[in-house]
Design a protein around this motif. Structure first.
Motif, mmCIF file in Angstrom:
data_model
loop_
_atom_site.group_PDB
_atom_site.id
_atom_site.type_symbol
_atom_site.label_atom_id
_atom_site.label_comp_id
_atom_site.label_asym_id
_atom_site.label_seq_id
_atom_site.Cartn_x
_atom_site.Cartn_y
_atom_site.Cartn_z
ATOM 1 N N SER A 17 41.523 16.308 30.652
ATOM 2 C CA SER A 17 40.397 15.403 30.878
ATOM 3 C C SER A 17 40.212 15.115 32.360
ATOM 4 C CB SER A 17 40.604 14.097 30.124
ATOM 5 O OG SER A 17 40.803 14.356 28.769
ATOM 6 N N ALA A 28 40.189 10.927 32.678
ATOM 7 C CA ALA A 28 40.414 10.046 31.540
ATOM 8 C C ALA A 28 41.899 10.093 31.227
ATOM 9 C CB ALA A 28 39.582 10.485 30.342
ATOM 10 N N LEU A 34 39.061 5.458 32.041
ATOM 11 C CA LEU A 34 38.378 6.466 32.836
ATOM 12 C C LEU A 34 38.436 6.034 34.289
ATOM 13 C CD1 LEU A 34 36.473 8.937 33.162
ATOM 14 C CD2 LEU A 34 34.593 7.319 32.911
ATOM 15 N N VAL A 54 40.064 11.360 25.357
ATOM 16 C CA VAL A 54 38.983 12.337 25.453
ATOM 17 C C VAL A 54 39.518 13.656 25.979
ATOM 18 C CG1 VAL A 54 37.219 10.598 25.831
ATOM 19 C CG2 VAL A 54 38.344 11.592 27.783
ATOM 20 N N LEU A 59 33.804 14.950 28.935
ATOM 21 C CA LEU A 59 33.753 14.111 30.126
ATOM 22 C C LEU A 59 32.736 14.722 31.087
ATOM 23 C CD1 LEU A 59 34.904 11.816 31.885
ATOM 24 C CD2 LEU A 59 36.743 13.356 32.528
ATOM 25 N N VAL A 69 31.560 9.448 29.082
ATOM 26 C CA VAL A 69 32.607 9.914 28.182
ATOM 27 C C VAL A 69 32.041 9.880 26.769
ATOM 28 C CG1 VAL A 69 34.906 9.473 27.261
ATOM 29 C CG2 VAL A 69 34.409 8.998 29.662
#
Length: 73
Positions: A17, A28, A34, A54, A59, A69
């Motif tokens: 991510s 993330a 995030l 995620v 992303l 996201v």
């Protein structure tokens, strides 16, 4: 060439991510946050909670640093 280095908490690890553009980096983390950084300086610009972990394909990062996201719900 290394431009800057960021020390992560000892319990953090990088996942897929991670999204990088010429101006920003979005990550993330596994704890559900995030993070968006300035790519030139490494300064964290903002941090927001996300509801689920995620993957890199969910992303998105705009050139102005705004990130999106997508979660399962």
């Amino acid at each position: 060439r290394e431009v800057w280095r960021l020390r992560l908490p000892s319990n953090a690890y990088l996942t897929e991510s991670l999204t990088v553009t010429d101006t920003h980096i979005a990550w993330a983390d596994p704890a559900g946050r995030l993070h968006v950084f300035d790519a030139e300086t490494g300064r964290e610009l903002y941090r927001v909670p996300v509801r689920h972990a995620v993957g890199g394909s969910r992303l998105a990062l705009r050139p102005d640093g705004r990130a999106t996201v997508l979660t399962w719900d």
